[in-house]
Design a protein around this motif. Structure first.
Motif, PDB file in Angstrom:
ATOM      1  N   LYS B  49       0.820  -1.220   0.000  1.00  0.00           N
ATOM      2  CA  LYS B  49       0.000   0.000   0.000  1.00  0.00           C
ATOM      3  C   LYS B  49       0.852   1.267   0.000  1.00  0.00           C
ATOM      4  N   TRP B  50       2.140   1.147   0.463  1.00  0.00           N
ATOM      5  CA  TRP B  50       2.983   2.345   0.500  1.00  0.00           C
ATOM      6  C   TRP B  50       3.935   2.441  -0.693  1.00  0.00           C
ATOM      7  N   GLY B  88      -0.932   9.699 -17.776  1.00  0.00           N
ATOM      8  CA  GLY B  88      -1.442  10.855 -18.508  1.00  0.00           C
ATOM      9  C   GLY B  88      -1.330  12.186 -17.804  1.00  0.00           C
ATOM     10  N   LYS B  89      -0.995  12.196 -16.521  1.00  0.00           N
ATOM     11  CA  LYS B  89      -0.920  13.476 -15.813  1.00  0.00           C
ATOM     12  C   LYS B  89       0.462  13.694 -15.202  1.00  0.00           C
ATOM     13  N   PRO B  90       0.935  14.947 -15.214  1.00  0.00           N
ATOM     14  CA  PRO B  90       2.243  15.210 -14.614  1.00  0.00           C
ATOM     15  C   PRO B  90       2.192  15.040 -13.100  1.00  0.00           C
ATOM     16  N   CYS B  94       7.804   9.932  -6.810  1.00  0.00           N
ATOM     17  CA  CYS B  94       7.987   9.541  -5.409  1.00  0.00           C
ATOM     18  C   CYS B  94       6.783   9.932  -4.570  1.00  0.00           C
ATOM     19  N   PHE B  95       5.918  10.772  -5.107  1.00  0.00           N
ATOM     20  CA  PHE B  95       4.790  11.279  -4.319  1.00  0.00           C
ATOM     21  C   PHE B  95       3.474  10.721  -4.844  1.00  0.00           C
ATOM     22  N   THR B  96       3.571   9.644  -5.643  1.00  0.00           N
ATOM     23  CA  THR B  96       2.379   9.015  -6.189  1.00  0.00           C
ATOM     24  C   THR B  96       2.424   7.554  -5.795  1.00  0.00           C
ATOM     25  N   LYS B  97       1.474   7.138  -4.983  1.00  0.00           N
ATOM     26  CA  LYS B  97       1.459   5.732  -4.605  1.00  0.00           C
ATOM     27  C   LYS B  97       0.686   4.953  -5.664  1.00  0.00           C
ATOM     28  N   GLU B 100      -2.972   4.489  -4.988  1.00  0.00           N
ATOM     29  CA  GLU B 100      -3.958   5.565  -5.165  1.00  0.00           C
ATOM     30  C   GLU B 100      -4.270   5.834  -6.637  1.00  0.00           C
ATOM     31  N   PRO B 235       2.742  19.690  -6.699  1.00  0.00           N
ATOM     32  CA  PRO B 235       2.749  18.755  -5.569  1.00  0.00           C
ATOM     33  C   PRO B 235       2.971  19.437  -4.222  1.00  0.00           C
TER      34      PRO B 235
END
Lengths: 142, 256, 573, 118
Positions: B49-50, B88-90, B94-97, B100, B235
């Motif tokens: 999950k992380w 498709g999105k910028p 490292c900040f996108t799990k 999610e 971000p």
């Protein structure tokens, strides 16, 4: 492949990936271009006045068709949206309507994309739709 | 690529253990120095999950394909290295799990509106130079101290006025999302404009007029049409769109 | 020579663009606009790991409110377990207030008190709350302030993403460096009159680490290979609160704002170990306390199966957390899914800082003429065997400034090298291209790297003992002997496979120095805690450790500690 | 053009022309709707409208305002689509020329119709 790898017009025009503000941006461009095209056409159309009644009437016949009426309804819609959204932009671009800048808290919700602005966009679209219906009503004498 | 053997056959690496959940990671590969067109490589990646997208990319780089070009460092969304297009999105990798994204396929591509160096790595020279152009520092004559100098006083409220815009980590996501930058590579861009506002809003600064003059040109601030995409992808909650509109208040004469 | 097409020439070369590097850059640039400065870094500017420093920067700003320079010096020396050079600590504390004000004048967004002055918070091991803070992103804002201020000057050139591989010297003087430009793979020789090494720490030799991926020891190793000594490398700081499972730092500022450490019984166990300062004892003590609690069965198990402890911020309250600790709130929400205002954080001691580094004198000068070192890469030594929180950013600023000044003085004196030693460039080219780039082997270097860093974690963690350390050294040497020295990606452009293998090469040499230093030091001092030698032994070990490079095994030497006013006493908090 | 005018001045014109034009467009439409849509299109009614000097002035103002606003908008879009010295000059002066031509052409209709030269 181009050196800068710019997204290009497709990237500029593709509103799907971002929020309603990006849709508004895109509609603003399209309606602006559409209105300019109509405006040029309208100047040309009215210039037929100078060639007398016959010329005017034959021009009218060209435009007083179903397609012509739908186009005119679209122009009304474009005009209303462009005006409504334009006024929103003028207010926003003068720096009003975002509240104050402040230290943001995670998860970040940008205050420039606030409900006031979103509401204005939806209202502009709604008003444009109403105006189109009213316009069609007038043209068809409903 | 040479075959990669484990250090010893008994010790299987833990990370390669299959877990219950897994996705397909599609990585854009393109080396302009060698290849003609981008291709996508696909790898199955298991995740917890992380697990972040960066973790997944590095897993692939370390154990499947060493040649993947990717820029990364702090892995905590402070250094701004790992901006890329994710599904498709910028976003920052490292900040996108992965958990999610709610997708069985995760596609990563290099950021748009930047020149490509290789695979997921893009060149930042232009963005760094536009940043420099807006004079991103305190402009005033006594900005160097002499002995005995104390601080310029600033109330907590004064700090609040610019601190939001001081959060910029120069990751370039805003420039990548910007619809004007999509076609206009000479546009000064949301990153630099937000920084111009950051310094103008700082009550220690006296460089407002100089900066306004710099951004008030053909491909300057007016290239912004407030599509808001920059703020949407930022971000760090910088909200460049807001900074830009606030800047315009000065140019239009609403604000002194 | 086939590749040597690219020779570039500068006056001052600064390797590393973190806090110390940028501070040195500005100092040199404002001293003289004639000096051509190159700032070289293997990452882009503003990507250095200094941006992740969180809690604060220590300085005495309010003597009128009870603080004093004297107290800052003593806290630093006591924190170091009396291994710090006391003249260096004194210099740090005296120069710091001006650095804080200078940064403020350059635009640093310090958090403010209601009266408009710079805010300070409590930090571990200090007898006065003197950590100047800017919410909990101090390092980031400091980096931004320095980087932005660099934009004022036209004599600074940033060479972003150039991987420096070696120092070239002649007649015991600095001559230049060699570097690979990552974006196109070109090999360059950069001549210069002076060099400042500011490449930061090497904490990535541990697998559980607060450091960014780029914090590998290539800078330290480059100096080491050039014959410069590495000093006190056995002292590795373990920060008490690395969040699970990533190891990202939860700042000491959290405890500075009042957070508790809790064990399984819900006890604030720090009362047993440091009854006065509690959670705000120095880091070595808090980390040891956590590990003791865990060993005695009062720890928690994280869902990954790793032992951990809990950090309680709930009573600090959502408002203060958002205002002063927004960064760690973001980290814990995003990376661990925990809201610190509502739940406890899982934390564990994590590799955070290296007290050791390149051996320098009090001016930051190394043993090679024309070369200085500053920041974490250097060991002046201010921190001795244990650094106090908020003193590292301070050191970067002060010695950044000092080395910048010293280097400019040296350049202006006009010392130059008689001839440029091309044979050394040839040898370096052979080392990296024949030895690494065209190397052969089957073992996956990334897997070796994982095993190496796991070994250090297992064998040279908070508590150490002879058996573990010897086993660790054996394991490291076994790994080193494997055939991992090869680069599968043969492209020129942005070849991180190549740089990763070069990094691994440097990790082995530095890891060895850390382990040998730890084996030799048969005492417990500061961060170096030996279960088999639990007492400090000032008779035998009140000295610095120096390690010199030798292809076989590092040559270990001793170096005296400068003691001015403060005689070593037992540390109690 | 931007060498003569700062972009913010152009944008002020852009905003101002829009606001005033909106007012006139409303008058224009109201007049037409009050006459009844189909009736308003009859040749004689149209000519009569033109002969009312205030209305002719409204039309002329609208013509100028919308042309300025519209072609400036077009210029902005075109400048963002592609860059380069030659192209940018072509777009800027092209739009300016088109604006002038359209205003001249429309004015001819308004002036001649209002003076009864039909």
């Amino acid at each position: 492949m181009e050196k800068d790898r710019k997204e290009g017009i497709r990237g500029m025009a593709n509103p799907g990936r971002y929020g309603i503000e990006r849709v508004a941006y895109w509609l603003m461009r399209i309606t602006g271009l559409g209105l300019l095209a109509y405006f040029i056409g309208h100047i040309y159309e009215t210039s037929s006045l100078l060639d007398g009644k016959a010329a005017w009437n034959s021009m009218l016949e060209l435009t007083q068709t179903t397609e012509g009426h739908i186009f005119l309804a679209l122009v009304i819609g474009m005009c209303v949206f462009h005006t409504g959204n334009g006024i929103r932009l003028m207010i926003a671009e003068a720096g009003f309507g975002f509240g104050k800048a402040r230290r943001p808290d995670y998860p970040y919700t940008p205050s420039s994309l606030n409900m006031k602005n979103k509401l204005c966009i939806y209202v502009s679209i709604g008003l444009a739709a109403l105006a189109m219906m009213y316009g069609l009503g007038v043209m068809y004498d409903v | 690529m040479a075959a990669i053997f484990p250090v010893s056959s008994q010790e299987k690496h833990e990370k390669t253990k299959p877990s219950a959940k897994s996705i397909t990671l599609r990585i854009s590969k393109f080396n302009p120095g060698k290849d003609h067109a981008p291709t996508f490589l696909e790898f199955p990646v298991s995740y917890e999950k992380w697990t972040t997208v960066l973790d997944a990319i590095l897993e692939v780089k370390n154990y499947h394909d060493h040649s993947i070009g990717v820029r990364y460092s702090c892995r905590q969304a402070m250094c701004g290295s790992c901006g890329m297009i994710i599904n498709g999105k910028p976003k920052l990798a490292c900040f996108t799990k992965i958990s999610e994204l709610n997708s069985n396929v995760v596609t990563v591509e290099p950021m748009n509106n930047f020149p490509l160096i290789r695979d997921l790595v893009v060149g930042f020279e232009r963005m760094f130079s536009t940043h420099k152009r807006i004079k991103p520092y305190i402009v005033r004559e006594d900005s160097e101290i002499s002995s005995g100098t104390k601080e310029f006083l600033q109330s907590p409220e004064d700090v609040e006025k610019y601190i939001q815009f001081a959060g910029c980590i120069k990751c370039g996501l805003c420039n990548s999302a910007c619809p004007t930058m999509a076609t206009d590579s000479t546009f000064i861009g949301p990153q630099a404009l937000a920084q111009a506002y950051r310094y103008i809003a700082d009550n220690r600064d006296q460089g407002k007029d100089k900066r306004l003059r710099i951004i008030d040109e053909r491909h300057g601030i007016w290239g912004c049409h407030f599509a808001g995409s920059c703020s949407q992808v930022c971000p760090k909650g910088v909200d460049p769109a807001m900074g830009i509109q606030l800047l315009r208040g000065y140019l239009l004469g609403y604000k002194k | 020579m086939s590749r040597m097409a690219n020779i570039i020439d500068y006056d001052l070369i600064i390797v590393g663009s973190g806090l110390a590097g940028l501070r040195a850059t500005i100092q040199a640039a404002r001293r003289s606009s004639k000096i051509r400065i190159a700032v070289i870094s293997k990452v882009q500017v503003m990507r250095s790991h200094s941006v992740s420093a969180e809690g604060g920067t220590a300085a005495v700003l309010f003597p009128d409110e009870g603080d004093s320079i004297e107290s800052h010096i003593y806290d630093t020396v006591k924190g170091s377990d009396f291994l710090a050079d006391q003249d260096a600590a004194e210099r740090l504390c005296k120069e710091m207030p001006d650095e804080i004000y200078q940064l403020e004048h350059w635009g640093m967004p310090w958090s403010r008190r209601e009266d408009g002055r710079i805010g300070q918070r409590a930090f571990g091991g200090y007898s006065f709350p003197r950590a100047s803070y800017a919410s909990d992103k101090v390092g980031f804002y400091e980096m931004q302030t320095l980087y932005d201020t660099c934009q004022k000057f036209d004599n600074i050139e940033f060479l972003n993403e150039w991987f420096v591989t070696s120092i070239i010297q002649n007649e015991k003087k600095f001559a230049g460096i060699t570097a690979i430009e990552l974006s196109n793979g070109d090999f360059h020789v950069i001549k210069g009159k002076a060099l400042i090494i500011a490449t930061g720490g090497a904490g990535r030799i541990y697998s559980f680490s607060t450091y960014g991926f780029s914090s590998t020891p290539d800078g330290l190793d480059m100096a080491y290979r050039a014959g410069l000594a590495l000093k006190d490398m056995e002292f590795v700081q373990f920060h008490p609160t690395g969040i699970m499972p990533s190891g990202i730092l939860i700042t000491e500022g959290a405890r500075g704002e009042g957070a508790y450490l809790l064990n399984k019984d819900g006890d604030r166990f720090m009362k047993k170990y440091a009854s006065k300062l509690m959670e705000l004892a120095p880091r070595d003590i808090v980390s040891r306390s956590i590990m003791t609690e865990i060993k005695e069965g009062r720890g928690f198990k994280h869902e990954t199966g790793v032992d951990c402890m809990k950090l309680d911020l709930r009573h600090v309250g959502d408002k203060i957390i958002k205002q002063k600790l927004g960064g760690i709130r973001e980290i814990s929400l995003k990376f661990s899914g925990v809201d610190p205002a509502k739940d406890l954080l899982d934390i564990r001691p994590v590799c955070h800082y290296m007290m050791g580094g390149i051996h320098t004198d009090i001016n930051g000068a190394s043993e090679l003429q024309g070369v200085w070192a500053a920041g974490e890469a250097a060991c002046v030594s201010i921190h001795g065997s244990n650094r106090l929180g908020a003193n590292s950013t301070s050191e970067c600023l002060v010695w950044g400034k000092i080395t910048g000044d010293e280097a400019v003085n040296y350049i202006e004196k006009g010392s130059s090298v008689a001839s440029f030693p091309t044979d050394l460039v040839n040898a370096e080219e052979k080392r990296i291209y024949d030895g690494i780039f065209r190397g052969k082997g089957q073992v996956n270097p990334y897997e070796v790297r994982q095993k190496l860093t796991d070994t250090l974690n297992d064998k040279a963690y908070v508590y150490r003992n002879q058996t573990d350390l010897l086993e660790g050294l054996k394991k490291v040497r076994e790994l080193k002997a494997m055939t991992w020295k090869h680069v599968d990606d043969q492209a020129k452009e942005y070849n991180t496979n190549f740089s990763n293998v070069m990094e691994l090469d440097s990790m082995f040499r530095v890891a060895e120095v850390v382990l040998i230093g730890a084996i030799n030091r048969k005492e417990s001092r500061g961060s170096h805690a030996r279960t088999d030698f639990p007492k400090r032994d000032d008779k035998k070990f009140l000295h610095h450790t120096l390690a010199y490079y030798d292809p076989e095994e590092p040559i270990m030497k001793k170096h005296p500690v400068t003691i001015t006013n403060y005689k070593p006493v037992e540390r109690k908090y | 053009m931007s060498s003569i005018m700062r972009e913010s001045h152009i944008m002020k014109i852009h905003y101002l022309t829009a606001l005033v034009a909106v007012g006139f467009v409303i008058i224009h439409i109201m007049v037409r709707v009050m006459q009844g849509f189909s009736d308003s299109l009859l040749f004689d009614n149209v000519i009569a409208n033109y002969k009312s000097i205030p209305y002719a002035i409204v039309l002329e103002a609208m013509l100028i305002l919308i042309s300025v606003h519209g072609f400036n908008g077009l210029r902005i879009i075109l400048l963002e689509i592609k860059q380069g010295r030659v192209y940018e000059n072509a777009v800027t002066y092209g739009c300016l020329a088109a604006m002038i031509v359209l205003i001249a052409y429309g004015s001819r209709t308004i002036i001649m119709a209002s003076m009864g030269m039909v």
